[in-house]
Write a protein that holds these residues in place. Sequence first.
Motif, PDB file in Angstrom:
ATOM      1  N   CYS A   1      62.701  30.065  11.489  1.00  0.00           N
ATOM      2  CA  CYS A   1      61.330  30.421  12.007  1.00  0.00           C
ATOM      3  C   CYS A   1      60.822  31.907  11.655  1.00  0.00           C
ATOM      4  O   CYS A   1      61.551  32.757  11.307  1.00  0.00           O
ATOM      5  CB  CYS A   1      61.299  30.532  13.377  1.00  0.00           C
ATOM      6  N   ASN A   2      59.567  31.879  11.398  1.00  0.00           N
ATOM      7  CA  ASN A   2      59.089  33.288  10.941  1.00  0.00           C
ATOM      8  C   ASN A   2      59.299  34.316  12.001  1.00  0.00           C
ATOM      9  O   ASN A   2      59.568  35.410  11.696  1.00  0.00           O
ATOM     10  CB  ASN A   2      57.552  32.934  10.600  1.00  0.00           C
ATOM     11  N   GLN A   3      59.283  33.979  13.325  1.00  0.00           N
ATOM     12  CA  GLN A   3      59.480  34.523  14.336  1.00  0.00           C
ATOM     13  C   GLN A   3      60.553  34.132  15.292  1.00  0.00           C
ATOM     14  O   GLN A   3      60.193  33.499  16.268  1.00  0.00           O
ATOM     15  CB  GLN A   3      58.162  35.142  15.138  1.00  0.00           C
ATOM     16  N   PRO A   4      61.680  34.209  14.805  1.00  0.00           N
ATOM     17  CA  PRO A   4      62.695  33.426  15.511  1.00  0.00           C
ATOM     18  C   PRO A   4      63.113  33.874  16.953  1.00  0.00           C
ATOM     19  O   PRO A   4      63.226  34.904  17.216  1.00  0.00           O
ATOM     20  CB  PRO A   4      63.964  33.682  14.715  1.00  0.00           C
ATOM     21  N   GLY A   5      63.264  32.895  17.753  1.00  0.00           N
ATOM     22  CA  GLY A   5      63.647  33.063  19.202  1.00  0.00           C
ATOM     23  C   GLY A   5      65.074  33.521  19.249  1.00  0.00           C
ATOM     24  O   GLY A   5      65.319  34.723  20.245  1.00  0.00           O
ATOM     25  N   CYS A   6      66.022  33.094  18.286  1.00  0.00           N
ATOM     26  CA  CYS A   6      67.292  33.555  18.521  1.00  0.00           C
ATOM     27  C   CYS A   6      67.321  35.040  18.367  1.00  0.00           C
ATOM     28  O   CYS A   6      68.107  35.749  18.903  1.00  0.00           O
ATOM     29  CB  CYS A   6      67.988  32.375  17.657  1.00  0.00           C
ATOM     30  N   VAL A   7      66.687  35.374  17.161  1.00  0.00           N
ATOM     31  CA  VAL A   7      66.899  36.777  16.730  1.00  0.00           C
ATOM     32  C   VAL A   7      66.208  37.939  18.146  1.00  0.00           C
ATOM     33  O   VAL A   7      67.031  38.806  18.383  1.00  0.00           O
ATOM     34  CB  VAL A   7      66.057  37.173  15.446  1.00  0.00           C
ATOM     35  N   ALA A   8      65.132  37.232  18.618  1.00  0.00           N
ATOM     36  CA  ALA A   8      64.678  38.243  19.617  1.00  0.00           C
ATOM     37  C   ALA A   8      65.429  38.271  20.828  1.00  0.00           C
ATOM     38  O   ALA A   8      65.567  39.189  21.551  1.00  0.00           O
ATOM     39  CB  ALA A   8      63.346  37.610  20.125  1.00  0.00           C
ATOM     40  N   SER A   9      66.311  37.155  21.011  1.00  0.00           N
ATOM     41  CA  SER A   9      67.086  36.864  22.417  1.00  0.00           C
ATOM     42  C   SER A   9      68.262  37.836  22.134  1.00  0.00           C
ATOM     43  O   SER A   9      69.245  37.996  23.055  1.00  0.00           O
ATOM     44  CB  SER A   9      67.262  35.617  22.641  1.00  0.00           C
ATOM     45  N   CYS A  10      68.663  38.153  20.994  1.00  0.00           N
ATOM     46  CA  CYS A  10      70.253  38.845  20.671  1.00  0.00           C
ATOM     47  C   CYS A  10      70.105  40.249  21.146  1.00  0.00           C
ATOM     48  O   CYS A  10      69.485  41.166  20.597  1.00  0.00           O
ATOM     49  CB  CYS A  10      70.599  38.551  19.064  1.00  0.00           C
ATOM     50  N   PRO A  11      71.101  40.539  22.288  1.00  0.00           N
ATOM     51  CA  PRO A  11      71.294  42.014  22.507  1.00  0.00           C
ATOM     52  C   PRO A  11      71.797  42.748  21.485  1.00  0.00           C
ATOM     53  O   PRO A  11      71.805  44.131  22.091  1.00  0.00           O
ATOM     54  CB  PRO A  11      72.125  41.702  23.953  1.00  0.00           C
ATOM     55  N   VAL A  12      72.684  42.295  20.421  1.00  0.00           N
ATOM     56  CA  VAL A  12      73.274  43.316  19.474  1.00  0.00           C
ATOM     57  C   VAL A  12      72.703  43.028  18.047  1.00  0.00           C
ATOM     58  O   VAL A  12      73.312  43.307  17.232  1.00  0.00           O
ATOM     59  CB  VAL A  12      74.626  43.189  19.569  1.00  0.00           C
ATOM     60  N   LYS A  13      71.574  42.258  18.074  1.00  0.00           N
ATOM     61  CA  LYS A  13      71.026  42.181  16.847  1.00  0.00           C
ATOM     62  C   LYS A  13      72.076  41.516  15.774  1.00  0.00           C
ATOM     63  O   LYS A  13      72.178  41.696  14.584  1.00  0.00           O
ATOM     64  CB  LYS A  13      70.612  43.485  15.997  1.00  0.00           C
ATOM     65  N   ALA A  14      72.713  40.785  16.552  1.00  0.00           N
ATOM     66  CA  ALA A  14      73.695  40.046  15.619  1.00  0.00           C
ATOM     67  C   ALA A  14      73.248  38.805  14.655  1.00  0.00           C
ATOM     68  O   ALA A  14      73.650  38.361  13.586  1.00  0.00           O
ATOM     69  CB  ALA A  14      74.955  39.196  16.432  1.00  0.00           C
ATOM     70  N   LEU A  15      71.828  38.012  15.288  1.00  0.00           N
ATOM     71  CA  LEU A  15      71.113  37.359  14.395  1.00  0.00           C
ATOM     72  C   LEU A  15      70.258  38.446  13.771  1.00  0.00           C
ATOM     73  O   LEU A  15      69.428  39.133  14.636  1.00  0.00           O
ATOM     74  CB  LEU A  15      70.552  36.310  15.237  1.00  0.00           C
ATOM     75  N   GLU A  16      69.985  38.080  12.563  1.00  0.00           N
ATOM     76  CA  GLU A  16      68.998  39.103  11.746  1.00  0.00           C
ATOM     77  C   GLU A  16      68.034  38.083  10.907  1.00  0.00           C
ATOM     78  O   GLU A  16      68.404  37.349  10.342  1.00  0.00           O
ATOM     79  CB  GLU A  16      69.485  39.681  10.767  1.00  0.00           C
ATOM     80  N   LYS A  17      66.921  38.378  10.946  1.00  0.00           N
ATOM     81  CA  LYS A  17      65.829  37.928  10.139  1.00  0.00           C
ATOM     82  C   LYS A  17      65.563  38.708   8.835  1.00  0.00           C
ATOM     83  O   LYS A  17      65.178  39.713   9.121  1.00  0.00           O
ATOM     84  CB  LYS A  17      64.548  37.579  10.955  1.00  0.00           C
ATOM     85  N   LYS A  18      66.280  38.092   7.855  1.00  0.00           N
ATOM     86  CA  LYS A  18      66.125  39.006   6.570  1.00  0.00           C
ATOM     87  C   LYS A  18      64.716  39.178   6.075  1.00  0.00           C
ATOM     88  O   LYS A  18      63.754  38.255   6.674  1.00  0.00           O
ATOM     89  CB  LYS A  18      66.820  38.505   5.550  1.00  0.00           C
ATOM     90  N   ARG A  19      64.201  40.123   5.217  1.00  0.00           N
ATOM     91  CA  ARG A  19      62.888  40.341   4.768  1.00  0.00           C
ATOM     92  C   ARG A  19      62.481  38.951   3.924  1.00  0.00           C
ATOM     93  O   ARG A  19      61.237  38.656   3.974  1.00  0.00           O
ATOM     94  CB  ARG A  19      62.617  41.671   3.818  1.00  0.00           C
ATOM     95  N   ALA A  20      63.697  38.336   3.351  1.00  0.00           N
ATOM     96  CA  ALA A  20      63.359  37.313   2.659  1.00  0.00           C
ATOM     97  C   ALA A  20      63.175  35.902   3.285  1.00  0.00           C
ATOM     98  O   ALA A  20      62.935  35.026   2.868  1.00  0.00           O
ATOM     99  CB  ALA A  20      64.289  37.083   1.449  1.00  0.00           C
ATOM    100  N   GLY A  21      63.370  36.052   4.565  1.00  0.00           N
ATOM    101  CA  GLY A  21      63.122  34.972   5.461  1.00  0.00           C
ATOM    102  C   GLY A  21      64.428  34.396   6.164  1.00  0.00           C
ATOM    103  O   GLY A  21      64.086  33.521   7.054  1.00  0.00           O
TER     104      GLY A  21
END
Lengths: 424, 303
Positions: B112-132
Amino acid sequence: MAGEKLETVAVVEQPDKPAEIQIGRDFWPFFRKESKPKGNPATAFNLLSGVVVAFSILAIVYRLFAGLGSPVTNLSQLSPLGLWIGFYIMCGVAFAAGGAVVPFIVNVLGVKKYRPFLRVAVLNNLLTSFFCLVVIVLSFGRWWNIPNVFIGNGFGANSVMFIVLWVFLLTIVTAALQFRPAFAEWIGNTTSRKRAATVALGATVFGITLSVLQQTGVGALLTMAKGKIHPLWYSEMLPVLFFVSSIYAGISLLIMVDAISEKVFSYQIDEEYRNSRFDVMMGFAKICGGVMFGFFALSLIVAQFEGDFAFVNSEMGYWWLLEIIGFVAIPGLMFAHGAQKKNMLTIQTAAVIAMVGILMNRYNSVFLAYNWDLPFAERYFPSALEWIVTLAVVFVQIWAFRWIVNRMPVMRKSPQWAEKFDRD
Amino acid sequence: MDRRTFLKIIGTGVAGATTGSLLMPVQSLAGESTKTKEFYGILVDTTRCIGCRRCEQACAEVNGLPVPDISEAANKQVFASPRRTTVTEYTVTNRYETEKGTIFVPQRCMHCNQPGCVASCPVKALEKKRAGHVIWHSNCIGCRLCMVSCPFDMPKFEYGRAVSNIQKCNLCWDRYKQGVLPACVEVCPTQALMAGTRRLVLEEGNRRIAANPGQYVDHIFGEYEVGGASHLYLSAVPFDQIGFRKDLGTIPYPEYSAGYLRAVPFIATLTPLFLLAVNAALKKGIEKSEPKTEEKHSGTGKH
């Protein structure tokens, strides 16, 4: 009902002079002496809880080596939260809300008659927050990484879970500060007791703020489960709904604790507690009744606002109606009726029903209404071990509560020497 | 973050602080061709997919997962009922019988462009790379809120292991850094998958819809759903017939928890102020009602 056993109770002896135990020097000998069981440990409750706890320890050790999968839990890819988080994080936090409501009444509003219930509420909040962290360690898959949240190995400040975990930690610290007077009186340390009094208001204010963040935060954990939780339980207003319902949840628990303490800790309960008890319970009932009506109205407004009434005429809809009428509106009415007629039994019954309602509401959000449209075979239902471990954590919390109440002035009056330190 | 990256960051930070920004950027980012301002994406044309499952095989080989049997006999069995991705299958192809005949749909993380998983992660273990790319790091605490927050149920948790990871498609991030196509795209024999910047594959999708009237429904799944995603689907039939949800809406999932998060600073500052104000207001009333001791003290002080 109240105050019938006044004369028969032996009052626990309080030392007139503080023992002046220093934490560093002579605390351990004192602690060892105090650790000895007070009374006969071989009771039916201890036996039962001991077996459950021992069995759970085995299950937990197994979980640490084999992971969270079967047979320990029935968690699945589509039901990641489960009973442990559902019970302790969702329900436990709500039941601990008394630790904010009573300090608000006593320390902020300055209503003295609730003072005997202050330490019970704070202790419950302290223990619940602590055991919540224990359960978090049990149920998080990569628990050894949990310190990452606090040491900044990736501060996910955009995450609700981040805030919830930080607030757990801060709540433990704050609740410990709020409980420090009782601890200082136990070890008889006047300096510590004096210092505890100076931060009392600050700790109270901070504690209440944390509690507001926590209750709303636990609701906010589920706001991104839109489309998974049944529309009747899902709402973008979940943080507000969780906050409001926690107020009556916390007080209902205190009413239950009082009812049980009256039998179990009768030798601890002092005159002041006993005399104010009836009055306080009536006050609690009024608060609960009012808040529950508010919550009932709020639920209906939210349902109307989000167009959820379209779902009422279905199986899930009937289940929702049962929860909202049978376990919110009816106990609310019972509280109001009980407060008006001054009937303790009605109030206590209402408290039990209200607590069951909270359990229902949180469980519905986490698993009964979570992915409700899955075929039955894929639905989550907690495994036997999940139930047993949950029960064991509750038992250990009760042990801790009992151990502390039996030693520190939680229900009984503070010793004479300590009274001059409380300014308000 | 492992220790090496940590030291790297500290190192570059120190270097940056001492020598200005002259030395820093080029080398440390040399490996990553991520200096893009556009998301990468994959266009999935379900009218071209023949259900050969070679993408599943290639995905498993690239990611070191158990390689599936994709013989015809095995496929017949596999397609009997729709599957979901698992901890060892980052992509699955499903068969749907629709009004326009059999349609095969490869499914995996939508990035997703704005992923729910990334927003919900308390330690930024999920990351949305600049390349998507949405990728997972091992500083994860295993709270599984990403699984709750993903509208597509894509993050998968390894329940049966002591050291359990979150598993999902990472849009072949490592291959992307080397400038290679994602394994599934590379292996696809019918060009059902097409990779490129999201803008380009979206244009191509719209072109196909316009150029072949009647062949596609006029909708690209993933263009607006949950705020847009890097996986974009073309279909001949309405998307709910091939296993997609219709109720997702176009609001990015992080927005749903943003209300609370925006309120946190206000709760944190206004609640104590309110409580202290109430306390102070009530205290004054109490003091006035018993003025004798107060006056005596101030009186002796003044005179």
